[in-house]
Design an enzyme around this catalytic site. Structure first.
Site, PDB file in Angstrom:
ATOM      1  N   LEU A   1     -20.934  -3.381  32.045  1.00  0.00           N
ATOM      2  CA  LEU A   1     -21.424  -4.753  31.868  1.00  0.00           C
ATOM      3  C   LEU A   1     -22.575  -5.047  32.825  1.00  0.00           C
ATOM      4  O   LEU A   1     -22.951  -6.207  33.016  1.00  0.00           O
ATOM      5  CB  LEU A   1     -20.288  -5.756  32.082  1.00  0.00           C
ATOM      6  CG  LEU A   1     -19.176  -5.673  31.035  1.00  0.00           C
ATOM      7  CD1 LEU A   1     -18.011  -6.572  31.426  1.00  0.00           C
ATOM      8  CD2 LEU A   1     -19.692  -6.053  29.654  1.00  0.00           C
TER       9      LEU A   1
ATOM     10  N   GLY B   1     -22.138  -7.559  35.545  1.00  0.00           N
ATOM     11  CA  GLY B   1     -21.990  -8.922  35.048  1.00  0.00           C
ATOM     12  C   GLY B   1     -23.186  -9.462  34.300  1.00  0.00           C
ATOM     13  O   GLY B   1     -23.098 -10.509  33.649  1.00  0.00           O
TER      14      GLY B   1
ATOM     15  N   TYR C   1     -13.832   1.716  48.833  1.00  0.00           N
ATOM     16  CA  TYR C   1     -13.688   0.348  48.335  1.00  0.00           C
ATOM     17  C   TYR C   1     -12.741  -0.473  49.206  1.00  0.00           C
ATOM     18  O   TYR C   1     -11.848   0.085  49.834  1.00  0.00           O
ATOM     19  CB  TYR C   1     -13.128   0.372  46.905  1.00  0.00           C
ATOM     20  CG  TYR C   1     -14.021   0.990  45.875  1.00  0.00           C
ATOM     21  CD1 TYR C   1     -15.380   1.185  46.098  1.00  0.00           C
ATOM     22  CD2 TYR C   1     -13.510   1.405  44.643  1.00  0.00           C
ATOM     23  CE1 TYR C   1     -16.184   1.763  45.127  1.00  0.00           C
ATOM     24  CE2 TYR C   1     -14.308   1.979  43.671  1.00  0.00           C
ATOM     25  CZ  TYR C   1     -15.647   2.163  43.923  1.00  0.00           C
ATOM     26  OH  TYR C   1     -16.443   2.737  42.961  1.00  0.00           O
TER      27      TYR C   1
ATOM     28  N   THR D   1     -22.547 -10.166  30.673  1.00  0.00           N
ATOM     29  CA  THR D   1     -21.569 -11.194  30.298  1.00  0.00           C
ATOM     30  C   THR D   1     -22.257 -12.514  29.972  1.00  0.00           C
ATOM     31  O   THR D   1     -21.629 -13.419  29.410  1.00  0.00           O
ATOM     32  CB  THR D   1     -20.571 -11.465  31.446  1.00  0.00           C
ATOM     33  OG1 THR D   1     -21.271 -12.051  32.557  1.00  0.00           O
ATOM     34  CG2 THR D   1     -19.885 -10.177  31.880  1.00  0.00           C
ATOM     35  N   GLY D   2     -23.507 -12.660  30.368  1.00  0.00           N
ATOM     36  CA  GLY D   2     -24.236 -13.899  30.141  1.00  0.00           C
ATOM     37  C   GLY D   2     -24.067 -14.929  31.246  1.00  0.00           C
ATOM     38  O   GLY D   2     -24.686 -15.991  31.204  1.00  0.00           O
ATOM     39  N   LYS D   3     -23.251 -14.625  32.243  1.00  0.00           N
ATOM     40  CA  LYS D   3     -22.946 -15.655  33.246  1.00  0.00           C
ATOM     41  C   LYS D   3     -24.108 -15.954  34.179  1.00  0.00           C
ATOM     42  O   LYS D   3     -24.094 -16.981  34.882  1.00  0.00           O
ATOM     43  CB  LYS D   3     -21.712 -15.267  34.052  1.00  0.00           C
ATOM     44  CG  LYS D   3     -21.847 -14.029  34.918  1.00  0.00           C
ATOM     45  CD  LYS D   3     -20.512 -13.726  35.589  1.00  0.00           C
ATOM     46  CE  LYS D   3     -20.552 -12.460  36.420  1.00  0.00           C
ATOM     47  NZ  LYS D   3     -19.227 -12.158  37.020  1.00  0.00           N
TER      48      LYS D   3
END
Length: 347
Positions: free
Chosen positions: A238, A241, A53, A244-246
């Site tokens: 998630l 993402g 990373y 998250t609905g984004k």
């Protein structure tokens, strides 16, 4: 923050784990250190990283920066004993680290020593193999997975070689516990069997992808986890993402993962959007934020040690931490199961 036992050890880990894979690319060092302090203040006691990373993108220029950012926080804060550190050795195929060399006793030793320097610590609490030398059906490879090219004798020789080095590192006090990542039920069973036969360190955890949208762990691995006391460290709870609905209605926030990787590693496809809508409707019906419901649901799974989530910035992390206070009713869980039956494998 509730706590779960790590495998068969006497160590308790928080039900949520701080992920650090954006530290050094999407997340700068100042905000990363703010996130670590915030996570600890909210009861999180484990952070996950890797020598590979940060991601988004993975590059030779930044490789190892996530560990180094975490290490500078350790040196500056004096809070090393408040945080369990999990990291990973990179496997075959990633050309950025050791030119894609497969995992072996030699590369494990090199990687551990480098991670200890980067993390500015004398021990790694959980050391994991990022993926198997023989390959994996994770990363959306399940659709065409074919294990017939594997050589069982070579796999078992590799397991004994790697575990022998792990035992030395445990004896030296450089690592405490051993774990796997992106593994299968058969593979994990072999690591457990060889360890038991030779007195090598037992596999205490397995870090695989797991979320409302990715439930490959639910069957054979769940049975193994229960019977062999191997805890799941769920990554992408998630779904990068998506939960998250984004990204709904075509939105792509600047600096988000989708802005850097439009297909989200194969997760963003025509099947996933109806599934996300179904879970969002369950959350709405029961008065929950979709992200909070998704994380709280992970917490209900009987094999879960900790669900790993990260955030691009501390404001996002503060929002996600509210999932620790989210309780799901039996009816909500039944509605989640109904949505799963309707959308069983969206990616």
């Amino acid at each position: 923050m509730r706590m779960n036992r790590l495998g068969a050890t006497d160590v308790m880990v928080s039900e949520f784990c701080l992920g650090t894979m954006t530290y050094g690319t999407q997340t700068d060092e100042t905000d990363a250190h703010r996130q670590i302090d915030m996570a600890i203040d909210h009861g999180i006691n484990i952070a996950d990283t890797a020598e590979m990373y940060p991601v988004n993108p993975i590059s030779a220029a930044t490789q190892g920066d996530s560990e180094r950012i975490l290490g500078r926080w350790i040196a500056k804060s004096g809070k090393r004993d408040r945080l369990l550190i999990a990291t990973k050795v990179t496997g075959e195929g990633n050309r950025v680290v050791r030119d894609g060399a497969p995992i072996s006793s030699r590369t494990i030793r090199i990687a551990v020593e480098a991670s200890l320097r980067s993390l500015q610590t004398d021990r790694i609490d959980l050391y994991q193999l990022h993926w198997a030398n023989r390959g994996s059906y994770m990363f959306r490879q399940n659709w065409s997975y074919d294990p017939t090219s594997q050589n069982k004798a070579e796999t078992l020789e590799h397991i004994e070689d790697a575990l022998s080095e792990m035992r030395k590192l445990v004896t030296e006090g450089k690592i405490r516990f051993f774990g796997l990542s992106n593994e299968s039920a058969w593979g994990t069973a072999q690591w457990l069997r060889v360890a038991a036969e030779h007195g090598f360190p037992k596999t205490e955890a397995i870090q695989n992808e797991y979320s409302l949208l990715c439930r490959l762990f639910d069957l054979d691995l769940a049975e193994l986890a229960h019977n062999e006391q191997v805890g799941l460290l769920a990554y992408s709870p998630l779904a990068t993402g998506l939960l998250t609905g984004k990204y709904q209605n075509g939105a792509v926030p600047p600096g988000s993962r989708m802005s850097l990787s439009p297909k989200l590693g194969g997760r963003a496809n025509e099947r996933v959007w109806p599934a996300i809508d179904a879970y969002a409707e369950v959350a709405r019906r029961h008065g929950h934020d979709t992200a909070h419901m998704s994380l709280a649901w992970c917490r209900t799974r009987p094999f879960m040690a900790s669900a790993i989530f990260g955030a691009t910035n501390s404001a996002q992390l503060l929002h996600l931490l509210k999932a620790a206070d989210t309780e799901l009713s039996d009816e909500c869980c039944r509605d989640i199961d109904r949505a799963h039956r309707a959308h069983p494998m969206p990616y």
